[in-house]
Write a protein that holds these residues in place. Sequence first.
Motif, PDB file in Angstrom:
ATOM      1  N   LEU A 201     -38.513 -20.631 -58.559  1.00 15.46           N
ATOM      2  CA  LEU A 201     -39.169 -20.784 -57.257  1.00 15.46           C
ATOM      3  C   LEU A 201     -38.139 -20.838 -56.134  1.00 15.46           C
ATOM      4  N   MET A 202     -37.022 -21.503 -56.390  1.00 17.82           N
ATOM      5  CA  MET A 202     -35.964 -21.600 -55.376  1.00 17.82           C
ATOM      6  C   MET A 202     -35.403 -20.228 -55.012  1.00 17.82           C
ATOM      7  N   ILE A 203     -35.321 -19.349 -55.989  1.00 21.10           N
ATOM      8  CA  ILE A 203     -34.789 -18.010 -55.739  1.00 21.10           C
ATOM      9  C   ILE A 203     -35.595 -17.294 -54.656  1.00 21.10           C
ATOM     10  N   VAL A 204     -36.894 -17.560 -54.620  1.00 23.50           N
ATOM     11  CA  VAL A 204     -37.750 -16.924 -53.612  1.00 23.50           C
ATOM     12  C   VAL A 204     -37.299 -17.333 -52.210  1.00 23.50           C
ATOM     13  N   LEU A 205     -37.046 -18.631 -52.019  1.00 19.43           N
ATOM     14  CA  LEU A 205     -36.625 -19.112 -50.694  1.00 19.43           C
ATOM     15  C   LEU A 205     -35.206 -18.641 -50.368  1.00 19.43           C
ATOM     16  N   VAL A 206     -34.344 -18.576 -51.375  1.00 19.67           N
ATOM     17  CA  VAL A 206     -32.994 -18.047 -51.154  1.00 19.67           C
ATOM     18  C   VAL A 206     -33.077 -16.595 -50.693  1.00 19.67           C
ATOM     19  N   TRP A 207     -33.942 -15.832 -51.330  1.00 18.45           N
ATOM     20  CA  TRP A 207     -34.153 -14.416 -50.971  1.00 18.45           C
ATOM     21  C   TRP A 207     -34.586 -14.278 -49.513  1.00 18.45           C
ATOM     22  N   ILE A 208     -35.416 -15.208 -49.054  1.00 21.00           N
ATOM     23  CA  ILE A 208     -35.910 -15.157 -47.667  1.00 21.00           C
ATOM     24  C   ILE A 208     -34.831 -15.617 -46.688  1.00 21.00           C
ATOM     25  N   GLN A 209     -34.178 -16.742 -46.993  1.00 19.64           N
ATOM     26  CA  GLN A 209     -33.275 -17.378 -46.036  1.00 19.64           C
ATOM     27  C   GLN A 209     -31.891 -16.731 -45.960  1.00 19.64           C
ATOM     28  N   THR A 210     -31.525 -15.933 -46.946  1.00 21.12           N
ATOM     29  CA  THR A 210     -30.222 -15.265 -46.908  1.00 21.12           C
ATOM     30  C   THR A 210     -30.100 -14.365 -45.680  1.00 21.12           C
ATOM     31  N   GLY A 211     -31.175 -13.679 -45.329  1.00 20.95           N
ATOM     32  CA  GLY A 211     -31.150 -12.815 -44.150  1.00 20.95           C
ATOM     33  C   GLY A 211     -30.923 -13.601 -42.873  1.00 20.95           C
ATOM     34  N   PHE A 212     -31.561 -14.769 -42.770  1.00 18.41           N
ATOM     35  CA  PHE A 212     -31.350 -15.628 -41.605  1.00 18.41           C
ATOM     36  C   PHE A 212     -29.895 -16.066 -41.504  1.00 18.41           C
ATOM     37  N   ALA A 213     -29.345 -16.544 -42.632  1.00 19.07           N
ATOM     38  CA  ALA A 213     -27.952 -16.987 -42.634  1.00 19.07           C
ATOM     39  C   ALA A 213     -27.008 -15.842 -42.294  1.00 19.07           C
ATOM     40  N   MET A 214     -27.293 -14.667 -42.816  1.00 19.21           N
ATOM     41  CA  MET A 214     -26.432 -13.509 -42.576  1.00 19.21           C
ATOM     42  C   MET A 214     -26.363 -13.152 -41.093  1.00 19.21           C
ATOM     43  N   VAL A 215     -27.499 -13.132 -40.420  1.00 19.71           N
ATOM     44  CA  VAL A 215     -27.534 -12.741 -39.001  1.00 19.71           C
ATOM     45  C   VAL A 215     -26.736 -13.732 -38.148  1.00 19.71           C
ATOM     46  N   ILE A 216     -26.952 -15.027 -38.361  1.00 20.60           N
ATOM     47  CA  ILE A 216     -26.246 -16.047 -37.570  1.00 20.60           C
ATOM     48  C   ILE A 216     -24.746 -16.011 -37.850  1.00 20.60           C
ATOM     49  N   LEU A 217     -24.378 -15.931 -39.119  1.00 13.05           N
ATOM     50  CA  LEU A 217     -22.960 -15.964 -39.481  1.00 13.05           C
ATOM     51  C   LEU A 217     -22.255 -14.662 -39.107  1.00 13.05           C
ATOM     52  N   SER A 218     -22.972 -13.563 -39.130  1.00 11.53           N
ATOM     53  CA  SER A 218     -22.385 -12.293 -38.704  1.00 11.53           C
ATOM     54  C   SER A 218     -22.002 -12.344 -37.226  1.00 11.53           C
ATOM     55  N   ALA A 219     -22.883 -12.912 -36.411  1.00  9.43           N
ATOM     56  CA  ALA A 219     -22.577 -13.062 -34.984  1.00  9.43           C
ATOM     57  C   ALA A 219     -21.370 -13.973 -34.785  1.00  9.43           C
ATOM     58  N   ALA A 220     -21.290 -15.038 -35.591  1.00 10.37           N
ATOM     59  CA  ALA A 220     -20.151 -15.958 -35.476  1.00 10.37           C
ATOM     60  C   ALA A 220     -18.845 -15.269 -35.881  1.00 10.37           C
ATOM     61  N   LEU A 221     -18.870 -14.472 -36.937  1.00  8.37           N
ATOM     62  CA  LEU A 221     -17.671 -13.765 -37.389  1.00  8.37           C
ATOM     63  C   LEU A 221     -17.180 -12.775 -36.338  1.00  8.37           C
ATOM     64  N   ARG A 222     -18.117 -12.122 -35.677  1.00 12.18           N
ATOM     65  CA  ARG A 222     -17.723 -11.160 -34.648  1.00 12.18           C
ATOM     66  C   ARG A 222     -17.146 -11.848 -33.414  1.00 12.18           C
ATOM     67  N   GLY A 223     -17.408 -13.139 -33.261  1.00 12.43           N
ATOM     68  CA  GLY A 223     -16.882 -13.872 -32.117  1.00 12.43           C
ATOM     69  C   GLY A 223     -15.485 -14.428 -32.337  1.00 12.43           C
ATOM     70  N   ILE A 224     -14.922 -14.233 -33.534  1.00 14.23           N
ATOM     71  CA  ILE A 224     -13.572 -14.720 -33.817  1.00 14.23           C
ATOM     72  C   ILE A 224     -12.553 -13.847 -33.075  1.00 14.23           C
ATOM     73  N   PRO A 225     -11.609 -14.434 -32.362  1.00 12.60           N
ATOM     74  CA  PRO A 225     -10.601 -13.639 -31.642  1.00 12.60           C
ATOM     75  C   PRO A 225      -9.801 -12.760 -32.591  1.00 12.60           C
ATOM     76  N   GLU A 226      -9.633 -11.503 -32.236  1.00  9.88           N
ATOM     77  CA  GLU A 226      -8.906 -10.553 -33.066  1.00  9.88           C
ATOM     78  C   GLU A 226      -7.433 -10.941 -33.198  1.00  9.88           C
ATOM     79  N   GLU A 227      -6.895 -11.654 -32.186  1.00 10.93           N
ATOM     80  CA  GLU A 227      -5.477 -11.991 -32.202  1.00 10.93           C
ATOM     81  C   GLU A 227      -5.115 -12.847 -33.411  1.00 10.93           C
TER      82      GLU A 227
END
Length: 330
Positions: A201-227
């Motif tokens: 049952l937990m796998i179902v919620l992981v399947w749903i919430q992974t997309g949410f985590a990915m979008v937020i964390l992707s934006a954060a990764l892109r905000g890291i200074p290239e330097e």
Amino acid sequence: MEQFVMAAVTIIVGVFGCICYFFLSNIALDRLFPASGPKAGANINRANQIRPWLFMFPALALLTVYLVYPVFVSVYLSFMDAEGDNFVGAANYIWLINDDKFRESMFNNLLWLVFVPAASTFFGLVAAAVTDRIRWGNFAKAMIFMPMAISFVGAAVIWKLVYEYRPDGQEQIGILNALWTGMGGQAQTWLTSPVINSFLLMIVLVWIQTGFAMVILSAALRGIPEETIEAAILDGASPLQVFMKIKVPQIWGTILVVWTTITITVLKVFDIVLTMTNGQWGTQVLANLMFDWMFRGNDTGRASTAAIVIMLMVTPIMIWNIRNAAKEAR
């Protein structure tokens, strides 16, 4: 057809009602405090102080009616009997502590709290890092995020078919049993197997919430200074070292926000359990226990007591999340 018409009318009335409210309230405020005459300056200041509250009033009113008021009613009912007529003191809380199903629900909720936020955040972080480095990353992100567009009930129905069981001799239509029997195993009734079924049952919620985590964390990764990344590469850091020692520490605050947001979702999990097992075979959780006592046991006292426990578990995490988000904003 009738439901469609009602939904359309609700949307139209709601949208135009909000437009009319904001338009008319703004006119009324300007007439009450006109920006002309001997008190023009004072009127403008007063209007500017009142206007934000005037615009927030519908949201505050709805929050009061649908959130604040039910909290006080639930606390009141938790000290009352099944019909909500007679005061029983702490009897409902004493029952809850001694109830086997409550202990089962607490244990399962703790399992969900350990597994789902960790797995969702981990897979979301990996997906965010990988999809930013491949050519078809945007398409991959869309596919990973797509389960977020499905309701919990819809996702539960899909995964229930994945775990579907057919007796020996019949073709297995469930993907999991088809793979299992294809490898020489015997078809299993996965959703009735204690402990394993909770993780399924937990796998179902992981399947749903992974997309949410990915979008937020992707934006954060892109905000890291290239330097900082370029400096680490020039110092000889490997891609894994850059990710673990440079990128992750800089987005740690975002990771915690994602983690706690998913944790709050987990504490309120209900739809998946109700749809797939209805809390049977050792899969009961607090929200489903509350539902059972409210609508099957017709006991508002015990149902409200379970609701208060859920609220007490969610509130500290929610407060921490809000404070952390405020710090990040500053």
